[in-house]
Design a protein around this motif. Structure first.
Motif, PDB file in Angstrom:
ATOM      1  N   THR A  81     -33.274 -12.916 -10.633  1.00  0.00           N
ATOM      2  CA  THR A  81     -33.139 -13.886 -11.664  1.00  0.00           C
ATOM      3  C   THR A  81     -33.598 -13.480 -13.210  1.00  0.00           C
ATOM      4  N   ILE A  82     -34.819 -13.032 -13.135  1.00  0.00           N
ATOM      5  CA  ILE A  82     -35.261 -12.664 -14.359  1.00  0.00           C
ATOM      6  C   ILE A  82     -34.615 -11.721 -15.152  1.00  0.00           C
ATOM      7  N   ARG A  83     -34.214 -10.473 -14.566  1.00  0.00           N
ATOM      8  CA  ARG A  83     -33.207  -9.516 -14.766  1.00  0.00           C
ATOM      9  C   ARG A  83     -31.804 -10.084 -15.338  1.00  0.00           C
ATOM     10  N   GLU A  84     -31.312 -11.073 -14.634  1.00  0.00           N
ATOM     11  CA  GLU A  84     -29.975 -11.439 -14.926  1.00  0.00           C
ATOM     12  C   GLU A  84     -30.089 -12.352 -16.138  1.00  0.00           C
ATOM     13  N   ASP A  85     -31.192 -13.131 -16.129  1.00  0.00           N
ATOM     14  CA  ASP A  85     -31.306 -14.192 -17.305  1.00  0.00           C
ATOM     15  C   ASP A  85     -31.484 -13.151 -18.687  1.00  0.00           C
ATOM     16  N   ARG A  86     -32.235 -12.011 -18.404  1.00  0.00           N
ATOM     17  CA  ARG A  86     -32.700 -11.401 -19.775  1.00  0.00           C
ATOM     18  C   ARG A  86     -31.529 -10.578 -20.103  1.00  0.00           C
ATOM     19  N   ARG A  87     -30.557 -10.304 -19.112  1.00  0.00           N
ATOM     20  CA  ARG A  87     -29.249  -9.534 -19.243  1.00  0.00           C
ATOM     21  C   ARG A  87     -28.278 -10.493 -20.289  1.00  0.00           C
ATOM     22  N   ARG A  88     -28.474 -11.616 -19.668  1.00  0.00           N
ATOM     23  CA  ARG A  88     -27.337 -12.872 -20.433  1.00  0.00           C
ATOM     24  C   ARG A  88     -27.868 -12.943 -21.658  1.00  0.00           C
ATOM     25  N   LEU A  89     -29.035 -13.331 -21.969  1.00  0.00           N
ATOM     26  CA  LEU A  89     -29.758 -13.672 -23.161  1.00  0.00           C
ATOM     27  C   LEU A  89     -29.526 -12.485 -24.255  1.00  0.00           C
ATOM     28  N   THR A  90     -29.867 -11.090 -23.707  1.00  0.00           N
ATOM     29  CA  THR A  90     -29.762  -9.932 -24.890  1.00  0.00           C
ATOM     30  C   THR A  90     -28.341  -9.886 -25.137  1.00  0.00           C
ATOM     31  N   ARG A  91     -27.345 -10.320 -24.150  1.00  0.00           N
ATOM     32  CA  ARG A  91     -26.087 -10.052 -24.648  1.00  0.00           C
ATOM     33  C   ARG A  91     -25.750 -11.188 -25.641  1.00  0.00           C
ATOM     34  N   THR A  92     -26.176 -12.136 -25.498  1.00  0.00           N
ATOM     35  CA  THR A  92     -25.782 -13.339 -26.418  1.00  0.00           C
ATOM     36  C   THR A  92     -26.543 -13.073 -27.755  1.00  0.00           C
ATOM     37  N   PHE A  93     -27.532 -12.509 -27.597  1.00  0.00           N
ATOM     38  CA  PHE A  93     -28.378 -12.197 -29.220  1.00  0.00           C
ATOM     39  C   PHE A  93     -27.485 -11.102 -29.778  1.00  0.00           C
ATOM     40  N   LYS A  94     -27.012 -10.122 -29.042  1.00  0.00           N
ATOM     41  CA  LYS A  94     -26.301  -9.107 -29.757  1.00  0.00           C
ATOM     42  C   LYS A  94     -24.968  -9.770 -30.518  1.00  0.00           C
ATOM     43  N   ASP A  95     -24.542 -10.783 -29.868  1.00  0.00           N
ATOM     44  CA  ASP A  95     -23.217 -11.288 -30.168  1.00  0.00           C
ATOM     45  C   ASP A  95     -23.450 -12.287 -31.564  1.00  0.00           C
ATOM     46  N   SER A  96     -24.497 -13.128 -31.209  1.00  0.00           N
ATOM     47  CA  SER A  96     -24.928 -13.947 -32.351  1.00  0.00           C
ATOM     48  C   SER A  96     -26.417 -13.826 -32.571  1.00  0.00           C
ATOM     49  N   PRO A  97     -26.813 -12.991 -33.469  1.00  0.00           N
ATOM     50  CA  PRO A  97     -28.446 -12.717 -33.794  1.00  0.00           C
ATOM     51  C   PRO A  97     -29.038 -13.902 -34.102  1.00  0.00           C
ATOM     52  N   SER A  98     -28.563 -14.836 -34.564  1.00  0.00           N
ATOM     53  CA  SER A  98     -29.054 -16.186 -34.919  1.00  0.00           C
ATOM     54  C   SER A  98     -29.663 -17.052 -33.731  1.00  0.00           C
ATOM     55  N   PHE A  99     -29.238 -16.568 -32.535  1.00  0.00           N
ATOM     56  CA  PHE A  99     -29.809 -17.276 -31.274  1.00  0.00           C
ATOM     57  C   PHE A  99     -30.902 -16.738 -31.057  1.00  0.00           C
ATOM     58  N   LYS A 100     -31.206 -15.396 -31.216  1.00  0.00           N
ATOM     59  CA  LYS A 100     -32.604 -15.026 -31.025  1.00  0.00           C
ATOM     60  C   LYS A 100     -33.856 -15.771 -31.848  1.00  0.00           C
ATOM     61  N   VAL A 101     -33.320 -16.077 -33.092  1.00  0.00           N
ATOM     62  CA  VAL A 101     -34.313 -16.891 -33.718  1.00  0.00           C
ATOM     63  C   VAL A 101     -34.469 -18.145 -32.965  1.00  0.00           C
ATOM     64  N   TYR A 102     -33.383 -18.879 -32.323  1.00  0.00           N
ATOM     65  CA  TYR A 102     -33.444 -20.149 -31.498  1.00  0.00           C
ATOM     66  C   TYR A 102     -34.382 -19.885 -30.496  1.00  0.00           C
ATOM     67  N   PHE A 103     -34.138 -18.831 -29.822  1.00  0.00           N
ATOM     68  CA  PHE A 103     -35.251 -18.447 -28.555  1.00  0.00           C
ATOM     69  C   PHE A 103     -36.583 -18.456 -29.218  1.00  0.00           C
TER      70      PHE A 103
END
Length: 112
Positions: free
Chosen positions: A45-67
């Motif tokens: 689950t840790i690896r899957e959540d990281r993968r999803r979040l990292t993919r989201t941040f690549k698509d929309s860098p502003s979401f990393k700020v939200y994180f």
């Protein structure tokens, strides 16, 4: 149309926050609660959540700020869950999360 996009964005942010919360809870258990046995499913689950979040941040860098903005809130929720699950006082658990946000997203890092 703009109301639909706003509602859709809000739903998307909630989903991201839920993923961040789950990731934070699992990493917190690994890093801070040594007496709770680590389950193989947690690593998956840790690896899957990281993968999803990292993919989201690549698509929309502003979401990393939200994180980074919601990380502290999610950690505080994880502390409360750990306290409830273990019947230990909340003060037993560190107020500040012992991992950086970069470590939390590092696909090769798992706390001991």
């Amino acid at each position: 149309m703009s109301v639909f996009l706003t509602l859709r964005s809000l739903h998307f942010l909630r989903n991201i926050k839920n993923q961040i919360g789950l990731l934070g809870t699992l990493l917190f258990r690994r890093a801070c609660v040594s007496f709770i046995p680590v389950r193989k499913s947690w690593k998956v689950t840790i690896r899957e959540d990281r993968r999803r979040l990292t993919r989201t941040f690549k698509d929309s860098p502003s979401f990393k700020v939200y994180f980074q903005e919601v990380w502290t809130e999610c950690y505080q929720d994880a502390r409360k869950q750990a306290s409830d699950q273990t019947s230990l006082l909340l003060d037993t658990f560190a107020v500040d999360f012992p991992l950086t946000t970069d470590e939390c997203l590092d696909k090769d890092f798992l706390p001991d």
